[in-house]
Write a protein that holds these residues in place. Structure first.
Motif, PDB file in Angstrom:
ATOM      1  N   VAL A  76      58.752  19.963  15.150  1.00  0.00           N
ATOM      2  CA  VAL A  76      58.074  19.056  14.210  1.00  0.00           C
ATOM      3  C   VAL A  76      56.561  19.242  14.298  1.00  0.00           C
ATOM      4  O   VAL A  76      55.854  19.280  13.271  1.00  0.00           O
ATOM      5  N   LEU A  77      56.050  19.377  15.512  1.00  0.00           N
ATOM      6  CA  LEU A  77      54.610  19.598  15.677  1.00  0.00           C
ATOM      7  C   LEU A  77      54.177  20.906  15.019  1.00  0.00           C
ATOM      8  O   LEU A  77      53.097  20.988  14.418  1.00  0.00           O
ATOM      9  N   PHE A  78      55.026  21.908  15.121  1.00  0.00           N
ATOM     10  CA  PHE A  78      54.698  23.181  14.458  1.00  0.00           C
ATOM     11  C   PHE A  78      54.688  23.016  12.942  1.00  0.00           C
ATOM     12  O   PHE A  78      53.778  23.511  12.257  1.00  0.00           O
ATOM     13  N   LEU A  93      67.422  27.412  25.062  1.00  0.00           N
ATOM     14  CA  LEU A  93      66.254  26.718  24.522  1.00  0.00           C
ATOM     15  C   LEU A  93      64.962  26.985  25.278  1.00  0.00           C
ATOM     16  O   LEU A  93      63.882  26.661  24.772  1.00  0.00           O
ATOM     17  N   MET A  94      65.020  27.556  26.475  1.00  0.00           N
ATOM     18  CA  MET A  94      63.792  27.744  27.252  1.00  0.00           C
ATOM     19  C   MET A  94      62.801  28.651  26.533  1.00  0.00           C
ATOM     20  O   MET A  94      61.588  28.441  26.585  1.00  0.00           O
ATOM     21  N   GLY A  95      63.304  29.658  25.862  1.00  0.00           N
ATOM     22  CA  GLY A  95      62.407  30.556  25.123  1.00  0.00           C
ATOM     23  C   GLY A  95      61.601  29.801  24.073  1.00  0.00           C
ATOM     24  O   GLY A  95      60.431  30.123  23.830  1.00  0.00           O
ATOM     25  N   SER A  96      62.194  28.766  23.497  1.00  0.00           N
ATOM     26  CA  SER A  96      61.496  27.976  22.478  1.00  0.00           C
ATOM     27  C   SER A  96      60.298  27.252  23.063  1.00  0.00           C
ATOM     28  O   SER A  96      59.279  27.075  22.400  1.00  0.00           O
ATOM     29  N   MET A  97      60.418  26.799  24.314  1.00  0.00           N
ATOM     30  CA  MET A  97      59.304  26.092  24.939  1.00  0.00           C
ATOM     31  C   MET A  97      58.128  27.031  25.211  1.00  0.00           C
ATOM     32  O   MET A  97      56.988  26.585  25.361  1.00  0.00           O
ATOM     33  N   ILE A  98      58.386  28.311  25.267  1.00  0.00           N
ATOM     34  CA  ILE A  98      57.300  29.278  25.425  1.00  0.00           C
ATOM     35  C   ILE A  98      56.732  29.679  24.059  1.00  0.00           C
ATOM     36  O   ILE A  98      55.523  29.822  23.883  1.00  0.00           O
ATOM     37  N   ILE A  99      57.606  29.807  23.079  1.00  0.00           N
ATOM     38  CA  ILE A  99      57.185  30.312  21.772  1.00  0.00           C
ATOM     39  C   ILE A  99      56.489  29.257  20.924  1.00  0.00           C
ATOM     40  O   ILE A  99      55.387  29.482  20.394  1.00  0.00           O
ATOM     41  N   ILE A 100      57.121  28.089  20.751  1.00  0.00           N
ATOM     42  CA  ILE A 100      56.641  27.119  19.758  1.00  0.00           C
ATOM     43  C   ILE A 100      55.267  26.539  20.104  1.00  0.00           C
ATOM     44  O   ILE A 100      54.387  26.491  19.229  1.00  0.00           O
ATOM     45  N   PRO A 101      55.019  26.083  21.339  1.00  0.00           N
ATOM     46  CA  PRO A 101      53.666  25.561  21.623  1.00  0.00           C
ATOM     47  C   PRO A 101      52.573  26.602  21.378  1.00  0.00           C
ATOM     48  O   PRO A 101      51.493  26.257  20.874  1.00  0.00           O
ATOM     49  N   ALA A 102      52.844  27.849  21.709  1.00  0.00           N
ATOM     50  CA  ALA A 102      51.848  28.899  21.455  1.00  0.00           C
ATOM     51  C   ALA A 102      51.641  29.108  19.959  1.00  0.00           C
ATOM     52  O   ALA A 102      50.519  29.344  19.497  1.00  0.00           O
ATOM     53  N   ALA A 103      52.730  28.996  19.195  1.00  0.00           N
ATOM     54  CA  ALA A 103      52.613  29.131  17.736  1.00  0.00           C
ATOM     55  C   ALA A 103      51.806  27.980  17.151  1.00  0.00           C
ATOM     56  O   ALA A 103      51.001  28.173  16.234  1.00  0.00           O
ATOM     57  N   VAL A 104      52.018  26.775  17.687  1.00  0.00           N
ATOM     58  CA  VAL A 104      51.221  25.619  17.244  1.00  0.00           C
ATOM     59  C   VAL A 104      49.746  25.854  17.552  1.00  0.00           C
ATOM     60  O   VAL A 104      48.870  25.645  16.702  1.00  0.00           O
ATOM     61  N   ALA A 151      48.269  24.577  23.413  1.00  0.00           N
ATOM     62  CA  ALA A 151      49.645  24.993  23.733  1.00  0.00           C
ATOM     63  C   ALA A 151      50.220  24.141  24.862  1.00  0.00           C
ATOM     64  O   ALA A 151      51.370  23.682  24.791  1.00  0.00           O
ATOM     65  N   SER A 152      49.426  23.923  25.899  1.00  0.00           N
ATOM     66  CA  SER A 152      49.910  23.110  27.023  1.00  0.00           C
ATOM     67  C   SER A 152      50.143  21.667  26.595  1.00  0.00           C
ATOM     68  O   SER A 152      51.148  21.050  26.966  1.00  0.00           O
ATOM     69  N   ALA A 153      49.210  21.130  25.789  1.00  0.00           N
ATOM     70  CA  ALA A 153      49.371  19.746  25.323  1.00  0.00           C
ATOM     71  C   ALA A 153      50.611  19.600  24.448  1.00  0.00           C
ATOM     72  O   ALA A 153      51.351  18.616  24.563  1.00  0.00           O
ATOM     73  N   THR A 154      50.840  20.582  23.590  1.00  0.00           N
ATOM     74  CA  THR A 154      52.033  20.532  22.734  1.00  0.00           C
ATOM     75  C   THR A 154      53.308  20.553  23.569  1.00  0.00           C
ATOM     76  O   THR A 154      54.256  19.796  23.310  1.00  0.00           O
ATOM     77  N   ALA A 155      53.329  21.419  24.576  1.00  0.00           N
ATOM     78  CA  ALA A 155      54.513  21.505  25.437  1.00  0.00           C
ATOM     79  C   ALA A 155      54.725  20.208  26.218  1.00  0.00           C
ATOM     80  O   ALA A 155      55.858  19.739  26.368  1.00  0.00           O
ATOM     81  N   VAL A 156      53.633  19.624  26.704  1.00  0.00           N
ATOM     82  CA  VAL A 156      53.757  18.387  27.482  1.00  0.00           C
ATOM     83  C   VAL A 156      54.217  17.231  26.589  1.00  0.00           C
ATOM     84  O   VAL A 156      55.116  16.467  26.958  1.00  0.00           O
ATOM     85  N   VAL A 157      53.609  17.099  25.414  1.00  0.00           N
ATOM     86  CA  VAL A 157      54.008  16.032  24.483  1.00  0.00           C
ATOM     87  C   VAL A 157      55.479  16.178  24.104  1.00  0.00           C
ATOM     88  O   VAL A 157      56.235  15.194  24.062  1.00  0.00           O
TER      89      VAL A 157
END
Length: 256
Positions: free
Chosen positions: A244-246, A186-197, A212-218
């Motif tokens: 969900v945010l994405f 799942l770590m790759g998702s934490m890099i990919i999804i916030p950037a996509a958002v 991206a940082s705010a999405t990852a933190v939330v």
């Protein structure tokens, strides 16, 4: 309800910020799929570290750094796409790592187990996160120019291959910092999804960093909160919130 150690929570927040920043460049370099597979390179290192009773972080970090250098060499000399090279490394690493770890250890490695940190683990993790964040902000102009036009970057005195290698090593460090919380899968998702958002909403690089940082933190805070409330694994909940945010971002109207 169990409580979460403060040190673990602080490092998880720092990891989220670092992952959001690094992910922005992964998205711009079109290596998001490679980023997901990249984390699997840690498996053999973790397996070896467990066999020799060494902290899994060091095994993961060593394996990821070696993998990054091999990918960089193959990409530079053979001109093969990053996704292709990473895919080959991923398959090999997954096979070797599965052989080295037991079934129980493998589950912890795949999905992460935050747990309690020692003082040295906290200090090392915090130092790693600071290195990633400082690197991104200090090198962002060079990274952008190297991606947009390697020829102009070369003319400006930027050593493009070296900046690419430094980015891959920073990417590796970020992945190794997050394995404890999200695991290899799942770590790759934490890099990919916030950037996509962020790419859906941002109009410039600074805004993209912030979103991206705010999405990852939330996602991380929400994942921990739901994990404590529902007694469920943190990693899947964190990634679910990010997803969900994405999806919510897809409802953003297109600009004329």
């Amino acid at each position: 309800m169990t409580t979460l150690p403060t040190s673990t929570f602080i490092l998880a927040i720092g990891m989220a910020v670092a992952a959001g920043l690094v992910g922005c460049f992964a998205a711009m370099r079109r290596m998001t799929l490679a980023g997901d597979a990249f984390s699997h390179l840690a498996l053999p290192g973790i397996g070896i570290a467990l066999a020799f009773r060494i902290q899994p972080f060091w095994g993961a970090l060593a394996a990821l750094m070696i993998g990054a250098i091999l990918i960089w060499i193959m990409e530079t000399r053979s001109r093969i796409a990053t996704e292709t090279v990473t895919g080959i490394m991923f398959s090999s690493a997954l096979a070797v790592g599965s052989l080295l770890a037991t079934k129980e250890e493998l589950m912890d490695v795949l999905f992460g187990t935050p747990g309690r940190l020692s003082g040295s683990e906290f200090a090392i993790g915090l130092a790693g996160e600071i290195i990633v964040i400082v690197f991104v902000f200090a090198m962002r102009s060079r990274l952008v120019l190297s991606m947009v036009s390697p020829e102009i970057a070369h003319t400006a005195g930027i050593k493009v291959p070296r900046i690419n290698l430094l980015y891959l090593l920073t990417f590796s460090l970020t992945v190794s910092l997050g394995l404890r919380y999200l695991g290899v899968l799942l770590m790759g998702s934490m890099i990919i999804i916030p950037a996509a958002v962020a790419s859906r909403w941002a109009k410039n690089l600074n805004t993209m960093f912030a979103i991206a940082s705010a999405t990852a933190v939330v996602s991380t805070v929400g994942g921990y909160g739901l994990s404590l409330a529902w007694a469920k694994p943190t990693g899947p909940l964190t990634v679910s919130i990010a997803s969900v945010l994405f999806l919510l971002g897809l409802f953003k109207p297109r600009e004329p």
